[in-house]
Scaffold this motif. Structure first.
Motif, PDB file in Angstrom:
ATOM      1  N   LEU A  41     -22.334 -24.880  78.864  1.00  0.00           N
ATOM      2  CA  LEU A  41     -23.545 -25.604  78.484  1.00  0.00           C
ATOM      3  C   LEU A  41     -23.464 -27.053  78.924  1.00  0.00           C
ATOM      4  O   LEU A  41     -22.385 -27.600  79.132  1.00  0.00           O
ATOM      5  N   GLU A  42     -24.635 -27.667  79.026  1.00  0.00           N
ATOM      6  CA  GLU A  42     -24.722 -29.054  79.498  1.00  0.00           C
ATOM      7  C   GLU A  42     -24.243 -30.053  78.442  1.00  0.00           C
ATOM      8  O   GLU A  42     -23.892 -29.668  77.325  1.00  0.00           O
ATOM      9  N   ARG A  43     -24.253 -31.303  78.806  1.00  0.00           N
ATOM     10  CA  ARG A  43     -23.809 -32.407  77.947  1.00  0.00           C
ATOM     11  C   ARG A  43     -24.522 -32.366  76.594  1.00  0.00           C
ATOM     12  O   ARG A  43     -25.760 -32.314  76.546  1.00  0.00           O
ATOM     13  N   PRO A  44     -23.773 -32.380  75.502  1.00  0.00           N
ATOM     14  CA  PRO A  44     -24.422 -32.351  74.188  1.00  0.00           C
ATOM     15  C   PRO A  44     -25.146 -33.655  73.897  1.00  0.00           C
ATOM     16  O   PRO A  44     -24.720 -34.734  74.319  1.00  0.00           O
ATOM     17  N   SER A  45     -26.234 -33.546  73.182  1.00  0.00           N
ATOM     18  CA  SER A  45     -27.032 -34.727  72.849  1.00  0.00           C
ATOM     19  C   SER A  45     -26.256 -35.697  71.964  1.00  0.00           C
ATOM     20  O   SER A  45     -26.564 -36.897  71.924  1.00  0.00           O
ATOM     21  N   GLU A  46     -25.237 -35.192  71.268  1.00  0.00           N
ATOM     22  CA  GLU A  46     -24.436 -36.063  70.388  1.00  0.00           C
ATOM     23  C   GLU A  46     -23.497 -36.974  71.168  1.00  0.00           C
ATOM     24  O   GLU A  46     -22.905 -37.893  70.573  1.00  0.00           O
ATOM     25  N   LEU A  47     -23.346 -36.738  72.468  1.00  0.00           N
ATOM     26  CA  LEU A  47     -22.426 -37.535  73.273  1.00  0.00           C
ATOM     27  C   LEU A  47     -23.183 -38.696  73.900  1.00  0.00           C
ATOM     28  O   LEU A  47     -24.059 -38.495  74.740  1.00  0.00           O
ATOM     29  N   PRO A  48     -22.865 -39.939  73.526  1.00  0.00           N
ATOM     30  CA  PRO A  48     -23.609 -41.079  74.046  1.00  0.00           C
ATOM     31  C   PRO A  48     -23.260 -41.381  75.502  1.00  0.00           C
ATOM     32  O   PRO A  48     -22.208 -40.983  76.006  1.00  0.00           O
ATOM     33  N   GLY A  49     -24.150 -42.125  76.163  1.00  0.00           N
ATOM     34  CA  GLY A  49     -23.891 -42.596  77.517  1.00  0.00           C
ATOM     35  C   GLY A  49     -24.022 -41.512  78.563  1.00  0.00           C
ATOM     36  O   GLY A  49     -24.564 -40.431  78.328  1.00  0.00           O
ATOM     37  N   LEU A  68     -18.611 -23.102  76.311  1.00  0.00           N
ATOM     38  CA  LEU A  68     -17.860 -24.258  76.771  1.00  0.00           C
ATOM     39  C   LEU A  68     -18.857 -25.371  77.057  1.00  0.00           C
ATOM     40  O   LEU A  68     -19.993 -25.111  77.450  1.00  0.00           O
ATOM     41  N   ARG A  69     -18.433 -26.597  76.886  1.00  0.00           N
ATOM     42  CA  ARG A  69     -19.319 -27.734  77.105  1.00  0.00           C
ATOM     43  C   ARG A  69     -18.821 -28.592  78.255  1.00  0.00           C
ATOM     44  O   ARG A  69     -17.641 -28.933  78.339  1.00  0.00           O
ATOM     45  N   SER A  70     -19.751 -28.965  79.125  1.00  0.00           N
ATOM     46  CA  SER A  70     -19.467 -29.931  80.176  1.00  0.00           C
ATOM     47  C   SER A  70     -20.101 -31.267  79.793  1.00  0.00           C
ATOM     48  O   SER A  70     -20.996 -31.314  78.945  1.00  0.00           O
ATOM     49  N   TYR A  71     -19.638 -32.354  80.440  1.00  0.00           N
ATOM     50  CA  TYR A  71     -20.327 -33.628  80.212  1.00  0.00           C
ATOM     51  C   TYR A  71     -21.387 -33.879  81.281  1.00  0.00           C
ATOM     52  O   TYR A  71     -22.005 -34.943  81.330  1.00  0.00           O
ATOM     53  N   LEU A  72     -21.635 -32.888  82.139  1.00  0.00           N
ATOM     54  CA  LEU A  72     -22.696 -32.989  83.143  1.00  0.00           C
ATOM     55  C   LEU A  72     -24.048 -32.724  82.492  1.00  0.00           C
ATOM     56  O   LEU A  72     -24.152 -31.944  81.533  1.00  0.00           O
ATOM     57  N   ASP A  73     -25.112 -33.343  83.032  1.00  0.00           N
ATOM     58  CA  ASP A  73     -26.445 -33.026  82.523  1.00  0.00           C
ATOM     59  C   ASP A  73     -26.868 -31.659  83.043  1.00  0.00           C
ATOM     60  O   ASP A  73     -26.210 -31.052  83.897  1.00  0.00           O
ATOM     61  N   ALA A  74     -27.969 -31.153  82.526  1.00  0.00           N
ATOM     62  CA  ALA A  74     -28.373 -29.778  82.820  1.00  0.00           C
ATOM     63  C   ALA A  74     -28.607 -29.544  84.305  1.00  0.00           C
ATOM     64  O   ALA A  74     -28.204 -28.511  84.852  1.00  0.00           O
ATOM     65  N   ALA A  75     -29.248 -30.503  84.983  1.00  0.00           N
ATOM     66  CA  ALA A  75     -29.561 -30.328  86.404  1.00  0.00           C
ATOM     67  C   ALA A  75     -28.298 -30.289  87.254  1.00  0.00           C
ATOM     68  O   ALA A  75     -28.133 -29.410  88.116  1.00  0.00           O
TER      69      ALA A  75
END
Length: 228
Positions: free
Chosen positions: A40-48, A73-80
């Motif tokens: 999954l893409e970067r969670p909204s709870e992660l700032p910046g 699993l979570r990545s810090y990449l945005d969805a695109a």
């Protein structure tokens, strides 16, 4: 050389999907048990934006742990950007399998951050444990899923040989890999490497994860030339 992704792996490459750390040993256990994961893409709870620091990741421990339990699993990449990289990885892994008959897709667990020389200012990152993966796509709408591949989990032998040859660092106890009741003992593997490099200035082992394309063909060719 440093052009080899097994010795110098950048999270900025389009061939890798960086993951937010946390519970990587549990991920290995669940993959070994046949579980399927999605990224999954970067969670909204992660700032910046961009790669977060350790404090920011620690603040997501509960979220990441819950996700692993649900096969996420979570990545810090945005969805695109995540979708672009998943598509790249899917296509290149399929091509390598169809044309070369080899699996090149792995979940890298744990990284060694090191310097080529004491005077070097640039830090290199090399994966430690490599868990074979298969990436599947049922349809465009369904997205991609990850399961454990048919090969064995392996230590980065390219890195071990490089450390022996160029740094006189001999890491033992990893061939064969130590196991626990659910597969490879990830925590012990990382601890063995940490103990082996503790006297190296500026070196550290990080609990990072990364899905990426890696090839051992160069190491196998080098070993064959050396032995013969």
């Amino acid at each position: 050389t440093m052009r080899n992704r097994l010795l110098n792996s950048s999270s900025g490459s389009k061939r890798v999907i960086p993951l937010l750390g946390g519970k990587l040993a549990d991920v290995e256990d669940r993959l070994a048990a046949g579980r399927t994961f999605v990224v999954l893409e970067r969670p909204s709870e992660l700032p910046g934006t961009g790669a977060p620091d350790e404090d920011a990741i620690r603040g997501l421990d509960a979220l990441l742990a819950a996700g692993v339990g649900e096969g996420q699993l979570r990545s810090y990449l945005d969805a695109a950007e995540l979708q672009v990289r998943l598509t790249n990885v899917y296509r290149e892994a399929r091509t390598a399998r169809e044309e070369g008959g080899v699996n090149s897709l792995y979940l890298a667990v744990g990284f060694l951050c090191y310097r080529e020389t004491r005077q070097a200012t640039r830090t290199r990152r090399a994966p430690l444990l490599l868990i074979p993966l298969e990436i599947k796509r049922k349809s465009g709408r369904a997205g991609y899923s990850l399961v454990k591949g048919g090969d064995e989990t392996r230590i980065n032998v390219t890195l071990l040989e490089y450390l022996r040859r160029d740094h006189d660092v001999n890491i033992t106890g990893l061939e064969p890999l130590p196991e626990d009741e659910n597969g490879v003992d990830v925590a012990l593997v990382l601890r063995i490497v940490k103990d082996a490099i503790k006297d190296e200035d500026g070196w550290e082992v990080t609990d990072e994860g990364q899905v990426g394309l890696y090839s051992f063909s160069k190491y196998l060719l080098w070993r064959d030339l050396r032995d013969r």
